[in-house]
Design a protein around this motif. Structure first.
Motif, PDB file in Angstrom:
ATOM      1  N   ILE A  69       0.863  -1.186   0.000  1.00 46.51           N
ATOM      2  CA  ILE A  69       0.000   0.000   0.000  1.00 46.51           C
ATOM      3  C   ILE A  69       0.898   1.234   0.000  1.00 46.51           C
ATOM      4  O   ILE A  69       1.867   1.297   0.771  1.00 46.51           O
ATOM      5  CB  ILE A  69      -0.893   0.042   1.254  1.00 46.51           C
ATOM      6  CG1 ILE A  69      -1.682  -1.259   1.432  1.00 46.51           C
ATOM      7  CG2 ILE A  69      -1.831   1.255   1.206  1.00 46.51           C
ATOM      8  CD1 ILE A  69      -2.727  -1.506   0.404  1.00 46.51           C
ATOM      9  N   LEU A  70       0.580   2.220  -0.828  1.00 50.68           N
ATOM     10  CA  LEU A  70       1.294   3.497  -0.828  1.00 50.68           C
ATOM     11  C   LEU A  70       0.501   4.521  -0.023  1.00 50.68           C
ATOM     12  O   LEU A  70      -0.662   4.790  -0.320  1.00 50.68           O
ATOM     13  CB  LEU A  70       1.494   4.009  -2.252  1.00 50.68           C
ATOM     14  CG  LEU A  70       2.124   5.405  -2.371  1.00 50.68           C
ATOM     15  CD1 LEU A  70       3.526   5.438  -1.782  1.00 50.68           C
ATOM     16  CD2 LEU A  70       2.143   5.859  -3.835  1.00 50.68           C
ATOM     17  N   GLY A  77       2.346   9.596  10.380  1.00 53.05           N
ATOM     18  CA  GLY A  77       1.992   8.187  10.315  1.00 53.05           C
ATOM     19  C   GLY A  77       0.632   7.807  10.850  1.00 53.05           C
ATOM     20  O   GLY A  77       0.386   6.626  11.128  1.00 53.05           O
ATOM     21  N   LEU A  78      -0.285   8.759  10.975  1.00 51.13           N
ATOM     22  CA  LEU A  78      -1.622   8.423  11.468  1.00 51.13           C
ATOM     23  C   LEU A  78      -2.354   7.479  10.517  1.00 51.13           C
ATOM     24  O   LEU A  78      -3.053   6.557  10.966  1.00 51.13           O
ATOM     25  CB  LEU A  78      -2.451   9.689  11.676  1.00 51.13           C
ATOM     26  CG  LEU A  78      -2.006  10.621  12.804  1.00 51.13           C
ATOM     27  CD1 LEU A  78      -2.918  11.831  12.882  1.00 51.13           C
ATOM     28  CD2 LEU A  78      -1.976   9.883  14.129  1.00 51.13           C
ATOM     29  N   THR A  79      -2.182   7.689   9.227  1.00 49.24           N
ATOM     30  CA  THR A  79      -2.839   6.807   8.255  1.00 49.24           C
ATOM     31  C   THR A  79      -2.256   5.406   8.328  1.00 49.24           C
ATOM     32  O   THR A  79      -2.990   4.409   8.308  1.00 49.24           O
ATOM     33  CB  THR A  79      -2.678   7.387   6.836  1.00 49.24           C
ATOM     34  OG1 THR A  79      -1.319   7.851   6.673  1.00 49.24           O
ATOM     35  CG2 THR A  79      -3.618   8.544   6.603  1.00 49.24           C
ATOM     36  N   GLY A  80      -0.931   5.312   8.421  1.00 46.35           N
ATOM     37  CA  GLY A  80      -0.296   4.002   8.558  1.00 46.35           C
ATOM     38  C   GLY A  80      -0.665   3.317   9.852  1.00 46.35           C
ATOM     39  O   GLY A  80      -0.850   2.088   9.900  1.00 46.35           O
ATOM     40  N   LEU A  81      -0.801   4.086  10.917  1.00 45.96           N
ATOM     41  CA  LEU A  81      -1.203   3.531  12.204  1.00 45.96           C
ATOM     42  C   LEU A  81      -2.530   2.802  12.102  1.00 45.96           C
ATOM     43  O   LEU A  81      -2.677   1.667  12.576  1.00 45.96           O
ATOM     44  CB  LEU A  81      -1.295   4.652  13.241  1.00 45.96           C
ATOM     45  CG  LEU A  81      -1.878   4.278  14.607  1.00 45.96           C
ATOM     46  CD1 LEU A  81      -0.945   3.328  15.339  1.00 45.96           C
ATOM     47  CD2 LEU A  81      -2.136   5.540  15.437  1.00 45.96           C
ATOM     48  N   HIS A  82      -3.507   3.431  11.466  1.00 49.77           N
ATOM     49  CA  HIS A  82      -4.836   2.826  11.370  1.00 49.77           C
ATOM     50  C   HIS A  82      -4.848   1.659  10.384  1.00 49.77           C
ATOM     51  O   HIS A  82      -5.573   0.682  10.605  1.00 49.77           O
ATOM     52  CB  HIS A  82      -5.869   3.888  11.003  1.00 49.77           C
ATOM     53  CG  HIS A  82      -6.186   4.808  12.142  1.00 49.77           C
ATOM     54  ND1 HIS A  82      -7.020   4.443  13.172  1.00 49.77           N
ATOM     55  CD2 HIS A  82      -5.759   6.061  12.434  1.00 49.77           C
ATOM     56  CE1 HIS A  82      -7.104   5.423  14.042  1.00 49.77           C
ATOM     57  NE2 HIS A  82      -6.352   6.429  13.621  1.00 49.77           N
ATOM     58  N   LEU A  83      -4.060   1.744   9.331  1.00 47.41           N
ATOM     59  CA  LEU A  83      -3.933   0.583   8.442  1.00 47.41           C
ATOM     60  C   LEU A  83      -3.302  -0.593   9.178  1.00 47.41           C
ATOM     61  O   LEU A  83      -3.727  -1.744   9.032  1.00 47.41           O
ATOM     62  CB  LEU A  83      -3.091   0.950   7.219  1.00 47.41           C
ATOM     63  CG  LEU A  83      -3.773   1.771   6.129  1.00 47.41           C
ATOM     64  CD1 LEU A  83      -2.747   2.279   5.122  1.00 47.41           C
ATOM     65  CD2 LEU A  83      -4.859   0.968   5.418  1.00 47.41           C
ATOM     66  N   GLY A  84      -2.287  -0.306   9.981  1.00 50.57           N
ATOM     67  CA  GLY A  84      -1.644  -1.357  10.742  1.00 50.57           C
ATOM     68  C   GLY A  84      -2.595  -2.038  11.711  1.00 50.57           C
ATOM     69  O   GLY A  84      -2.536  -3.258  11.903  1.00 50.57           O
ATOM     70  N   LYS A  85      -3.468  -1.270  12.316  1.00 51.41           N
ATOM     71  CA  LYS A  85      -4.451  -1.845  13.235  1.00 51.41           C
ATOM     72  C   LYS A  85      -5.386  -2.817  12.530  1.00 51.41           C
ATOM     73  O   LYS A  85      -5.941  -3.722  13.165  1.00 51.41           O
ATOM     74  CB  LYS A  85      -5.264  -0.731  13.896  1.00 51.41           C
ATOM     75  CG  LYS A  85      -4.494   0.088  14.917  1.00 51.41           C
ATOM     76  CD  LYS A  85      -5.366   1.174  15.507  1.00 51.41           C
ATOM     77  CE  LYS A  85      -4.622   1.971  16.581  1.00 51.41           C
ATOM     78  NZ  LYS A  85      -5.469   3.050  17.161  1.00 51.41           N
ATOM     79  N   ILE A  91       3.191  -1.399   4.093  1.00 52.10           N
ATOM     80  CA  ILE A  91       2.849  -0.005   3.814  1.00 52.10           C
ATOM     81  C   ILE A  91       4.118   0.784   3.521  1.00 52.10           C
ATOM     82  O   ILE A  91       5.075   0.746   4.296  1.00 52.10           O
ATOM     83  CB  ILE A  91       2.114   0.641   5.000  1.00 52.10           C
ATOM     84  CG1 ILE A  91       0.985  -0.256   5.510  1.00 52.10           C
ATOM     85  CG2 ILE A  91       1.581   2.015   4.613  1.00 52.10           C
ATOM     86  CD1 ILE A  91       0.459   0.170   6.872  1.00 52.10           C
ATOM     87  N   THR A  92       4.117   1.497   2.413  1.00 55.89           N
ATOM     88  CA  THR A  92       5.180   2.434   2.084  1.00 55.89           C
ATOM     89  C   THR A  92       4.666   3.844   2.313  1.00 55.89           C
ATOM     90  O   THR A  92       3.657   4.251   1.722  1.00 55.89           O
ATOM     91  CB  THR A  92       5.622   2.282   0.617  1.00 55.89           C
ATOM     92  OG1 THR A  92       6.225   0.993   0.434  1.00 55.89           O
ATOM     93  CG2 THR A  92       6.628   3.357   0.239  1.00 55.89           C
ATOM     94  N   ASN A 108       6.576   1.945  13.804  1.00 56.16           N
ATOM     95  CA  ASN A 108       6.858   0.563  13.375  1.00 56.16           C
ATOM     96  C   ASN A 108       5.694  -0.065  12.607  1.00 56.16           C
ATOM     97  O   ASN A 108       5.489  -1.278  12.680  1.00 56.16           O
ATOM     98  CB  ASN A 108       7.213  -0.307  14.583  1.00 56.16           C
ATOM     99  CG  ASN A 108       8.505   0.116  15.247  1.00 56.16           C
ATOM    100  OD1 ASN A 108       9.489   0.396  14.566  1.00 56.16           O
ATOM    101  ND2 ASN A 108       8.496   0.190  16.564  1.00 56.16           N
ATOM    102  N   CYS A 109       4.968   0.737  11.872  1.00 55.34           N
ATOM    103  CA  CYS A 109       3.879   0.190  11.060  1.00 55.34           C
ATOM    104  C   CYS A 109       4.172   0.298   9.567  1.00 55.34           C
ATOM    105  O   CYS A 109       3.382  -0.186   8.745  1.00 55.34           O
ATOM    106  CB  CYS A 109       2.558   0.879  11.389  1.00 55.34           C
ATOM    107  SG  CYS A 109       2.562   2.666  11.153  1.00 55.34           S
TER     108      CYS A 109
END
Length: 219
Positions: A69-70, A77-85, A91-92, A108-109
């Motif tokens: 995912i880009l 990193g709020l968007t990556g945080l929620h994707l990681g959850k 995720i790039t 670390n997501c």
């Protein structure tokens, strides 16, 4: 934020979002670098939900969590945080603010993070990503049509491109940049939201600064 001084500073930092649309790249870098330490607390305390909503939309469109995912304009990193959850592990994240990227790395997501100017061609192979999203970042893009072509190029057929943009900036030029790829048969417009609250807990962000989400399915 535990006192009136810090609350007032947060109000000022968020208020500047309205007026930085014409800022130069080095000015944006300085703005977000200086705000990176309190950005998450400031915005989440004011009801900023776009990163969570965007992650849930990625999942609802059945993007495989193991696929890349880009996250364009990932910030802290709020968007990556929620994707990681939600189980996304490849995720790039790309952004122009070095301090924001440091905060994103600490979560670390992200599998990969890079400092990138989104007004220039992306340094990724064609059809590399299963999805790309750009949440809360299009405000600062000068080459909108070029960025849309790049998102289409790097997302594989069947993947999605998800965008958010402020209502007050959702102008004819933006519509044309999106519509050109639709008219050329490069992607299908599969979702256009009603205006959503942007930062509802801040007095400067009323209906004129609401946001719209669009999702396109790449052909």
């Amino acid at each position: 934020m535990t006192d009136s001084k810090s609350m007032n500073q947060a109000d000022r930092d968020v208020s500047k979002l309205i007026g930085v649309t014409a800022a130069k790249l080095d000015e944006l870098e300085q703005y977000y670098d200086s705000w990176s330490e309190t950005y998450e607390d400031d915005l989440t305390s004011m009801g900023y939900e776009a990163p969570r909503l965007a992650a849930e939309a990625i999942k609802s469109h059945q993007i495989d969590p193991a696929q890349p995912i880009l996250d364009a304009g990932c910030g802290v990193g709020l968007t990556g945080l929620h994707l990681g959850k939600l189980g996304y592990t490849a995720i790039t994240g790309v952004d122009y603010s070095p301090k924001s990227l440091e905060k994103a790395e600490a979560r670390n997501c992200y599998a990969e993070l890079a400092r990138v100017d989104l007004n220039k061609p992306l340094d990724f192979a064609e059809n590399h990503f299963a999805a790309a999203q750009c949440i809360g970042t299009l405000t600062y893009i000068d080459n909108m049509a070029g960025l849309m072509r790049e998102f289409h190029r790097v997302v594989k057929p069947g993947g999605i491109v998800q965008l958010s943009h402020r209502v007050d900036l959702y102008d004819d030029a933006y519509r044309q940049a999106l519509g050109a790829l639709t008219d050329q048969g490069h992607w299908t417009h599969v979702h256009h939201s009603e205006p959503q609250p942007y930062i509802p807990g801040h007095q400067d962000f009323g209906d004129d600064q609401a946001i719209i989400f669009d999702i396109f399915r790449v052909k």
